[in-house]
Write a protein that holds these residues in place. Structure first.
Motif, PDB file in Angstrom:
ATOM      1  N   ASP A  30       0.838  -1.202   0.000  1.00 19.35           N
ATOM      2  CA  ASP A  30       0.000   0.000   0.000  1.00 19.35           C
ATOM      3  C   ASP A  30       0.873   1.252   0.000  1.00 19.35           C
ATOM      4  N   GLY A  31       0.253   2.402   0.091  1.00 15.47           N
ATOM      5  CA  GLY A  31       0.957   3.673   0.068  1.00 15.47           C
ATOM      6  C   GLY A  31       1.904   3.865   1.226  1.00 15.47           C
ATOM      7  N   THR A  32       1.581   3.272   2.376  1.00 18.45           N
ATOM      8  CA  THR A  32       2.453   3.390   3.541  1.00 18.45           C
ATOM      9  C   THR A  32       3.792   2.714   3.279  1.00 18.45           C
ATOM     10  N   ASP A  33       3.759   1.526   2.667  1.00 15.85           N
ATOM     11  CA  ASP A  33       4.994   0.819   2.322  1.00 15.85           C
ATOM     12  C   ASP A  33       5.813   1.631   1.324  1.00 15.85           C
ATOM     13  N   PHE A  34       5.132   2.180   0.333  1.00 15.55           N
ATOM     14  CA  PHE A  34       5.793   3.003  -0.683  1.00 15.55           C
ATOM     15  C   PHE A  34       6.457   4.221  -0.036  1.00 15.55           C
ATOM     16  N   ASN A  35       5.726   4.913   0.837  1.00 15.10           N
ATOM     17  CA  ASN A  35       6.274   6.098   1.507  1.00 15.10           C
ATOM     18  C   ASN A  35       7.501   5.752   2.337  1.00 15.10           C
ATOM     19  N   SER A  36       7.477   4.616   3.004  1.00 18.91           N
ATOM     20  CA  SER A  36       8.611   4.190   3.817  1.00 18.91           C
ATOM     21  C   SER A  36       9.852   3.979   2.949  1.00 18.91           C
ATOM     22  N   ILE A  37       9.683   3.315   1.821  1.00 16.07           N
ATOM     23  CA  ILE A  37      10.798   3.088   0.898  1.00 16.07           C
ATOM     24  C   ILE A  37      11.309   4.416   0.356  1.00 16.07           C
ATOM     25  N   MET A  38      10.425   5.313  -0.017  1.00 14.82           N
ATOM     26  CA  MET A  38      10.824   6.612  -0.550  1.00 14.82           C
ATOM     27  C   MET A  38      11.573   7.440   0.496  1.00 14.82           C
ATOM     28  N   ARG A  39      11.126   7.395   1.750  1.00 18.01           N
ATOM     29  CA  ARG A  39      11.834   8.112   2.824  1.00 18.01           C
ATOM     30  C   ARG A  39      13.256   7.581   2.979  1.00 18.01           C
ATOM     31  N   ASP A  40      13.393   6.249   2.968  1.00 17.72           N
ATOM     32  CA  ASP A  40      14.721   5.646   3.097  1.00 17.72           C
ATOM     33  C   ASP A  40      15.625   6.060   1.942  1.00 17.72           C
ATOM     34  N   MET A  41      15.100   6.000   0.727  1.00 14.65           N
ATOM     35  CA  MET A  41      15.886   6.383  -0.442  1.00 14.65           C
ATOM     36  C   MET A  41      16.275   7.851  -0.381  1.00 14.65           C
ATOM     37  N   MET A  42      15.328   8.702  -0.021  1.00 16.40           N
ATOM     38  CA  MET A  42      15.587  10.132   0.029  1.00 16.40           C
ATOM     39  C   MET A  42      16.648  10.448   1.081  1.00 16.40           C
ATOM     40  N   LYS A  80      18.756  15.640  12.154  1.00 18.31           N
ATOM     41  CA  LYS A  80      17.759  16.640  11.835  1.00 18.31           C
ATOM     42  C   LYS A  80      16.520  15.899  11.331  1.00 18.31           C
ATOM     43  N   THR A  81      15.354  16.359  11.744  1.00 19.56           N
ATOM     44  CA  THR A  81      14.106  15.780  11.254  1.00 19.56           C
ATOM     45  C   THR A  81      13.615  16.631  10.097  1.00 19.56           C
ATOM     46  N   MET A  82      13.381  15.973   8.965  1.00 20.10           N
ATOM     47  CA  MET A  82      12.835  16.669   7.805  1.00 20.10           C
ATOM     48  C   MET A  82      11.382  16.251   7.626  1.00 20.10           C
ATOM     49  N   HIS A  83      10.539  17.209   7.369  1.00 18.73           N
ATOM     50  CA  HIS A  83       9.134  16.938   7.099  1.00 18.73           C
ATOM     51  C   HIS A  83       8.962  16.942   5.582  1.00 18.73           C
ATOM     52  N   THR A  84       8.633  15.777   5.020  1.00 24.49           N
ATOM     53  CA  THR A  84       8.495  15.641   3.570  1.00 24.49           C
ATOM     54  C   THR A  84       7.093  15.152   3.236  1.00 24.49           C
ATOM     55  N   SER A  85       6.802  15.134   1.967  1.00 21.84           N
ATOM     56  CA  SER A  85       5.501  14.626   1.530  1.00 21.84           C
ATOM     57  C   SER A  85       5.382  13.123   1.772  1.00 21.84           C
ATOM     58  N   TYR A  86       6.504  12.449   2.019  1.00 22.79           N
ATOM     59  CA  TYR A  86       6.491  11.018   2.327  1.00 22.79           C
ATOM     60  C   TYR A  86       6.446  10.760   3.826  1.00 22.79           C
ATOM     61  N   GLY A  87       6.449  11.820   4.625  1.00 24.69           N
ATOM     62  CA  GLY A  87       6.433  11.702   6.080  1.00 24.69           C
ATOM     63  C   GLY A  87       7.728  12.234   6.670  1.00 24.69           C
ATOM     64  N   ASP A  88       7.808  12.228   7.980  1.00 26.88           N
ATOM     65  CA  ASP A  88       9.004  12.719   8.670  1.00 26.88           C
ATOM     66  C   ASP A  88      10.137  11.715   8.520  1.00 26.88           C
ATOM     67  N   MET A  89      11.355  12.243   8.362  1.00 25.47           N
ATOM     68  CA  MET A  89      12.520  11.364   8.283  1.00 25.47           C
ATOM     69  C   MET A  89      13.690  12.019   8.993  1.00 25.47           C
ATOM     70  N   GLU A  90      14.507  11.184   9.603  1.00 26.20           N
ATOM     71  CA  GLU A  90      15.714  11.633  10.289  1.00 26.20           C
ATOM     72  C   GLU A  90      16.883  11.534   9.328  1.00 26.20           C
ATOM     73  N   ILE A  91      17.668  12.604   9.235  1.00 22.67           N
ATOM     74  CA  ILE A  91      18.884  12.550   8.428  1.00 22.67           C
ATOM     75  C   ILE A  91      20.056  13.019   9.290  1.00 22.67           C
ATOM     76  N   ASP A  92      21.239  12.524   8.956  1.00 20.09           N
ATOM     77  CA  ASP A  92      22.460  12.900   9.656  1.00 20.09           C
ATOM     78  C   ASP A  92      23.149  14.023   8.886  1.00 20.09           C
ATOM     79  N   ILE A  93      23.326  15.165   9.545  1.00 17.85           N
ATOM     80  CA  ILE A  93      23.968  16.324   8.949  1.00 17.85           C
ATOM     81  C   ILE A  93      25.416  16.356   9.441  1.00 17.85           C
ATOM     82  N   PRO A  94      26.413  16.368   8.526  1.00 11.98           N
ATOM     83  CA  PRO A  94      27.803  16.423   8.976  1.00 11.98           C
ATOM     84  C   PRO A  94      28.122  17.763   9.653  1.00 11.98           C
TER      85      PRO A  94
END
Length: 106
Positions: A30-42, A80-94
């Motif tokens: 479903d869309g939730t699975d898709f969003n999770s994959i897109m967040r990871d890729m992004m 840093k937490t980014m708010h995206t259209s795929y949901g919130d995601m944590e990224i590591d900022i150097p």
């Protein structure tokens, strides 16, 4: 109707994603699975770009100490937490020791 011919980049991405989904037994139900994959890729793409920005800022790559000509250096990462259209995601900022690094991509 047949699919139009992919660009070499799109064909490589299609193959890479197909392999990733198969090897990790990932099912998109479903869309939730898709969003999770897109967040990871992004997040992977953004973190790679941020590391490249840091390389440019410091003037040398992560393990190329011989060419280090500045007194500034890497100093780990901040989350840093980014708010995206795929949901919130944590990224590591150097970070750099002098606190001068200002990422342009995020």
């Amino acid at each position: 109707m047949a699919r139009k011919k992919d660009t070499p980049q799109k064909a490589a991405l299609r193959e890479m994603m197909g392999n990733y989904l198969k090897e990790n037994n990932v099912k998109v139900k479903d869309g939730t699975d898709f969003n999770s994959i897109m967040r990871d890729m992004m997040s992977i793409i953004l973190e790679g770009d941020l590391d490249q920005e840091m390389d440019e800022e410091l003037g040398y790559s992560k393990y190329d100490y011989r060419n280090k000509e500045k007194d500034n250096s890497r100093n780990g990462h901040s989350q840093k937490t980014m708010h995206t259209s795929y949901g919130d995601m944590e990224i590591d900022i150097p970070r750099d020791r002098k606190g001068e690094f200002e990422p342009q991509i995020v």
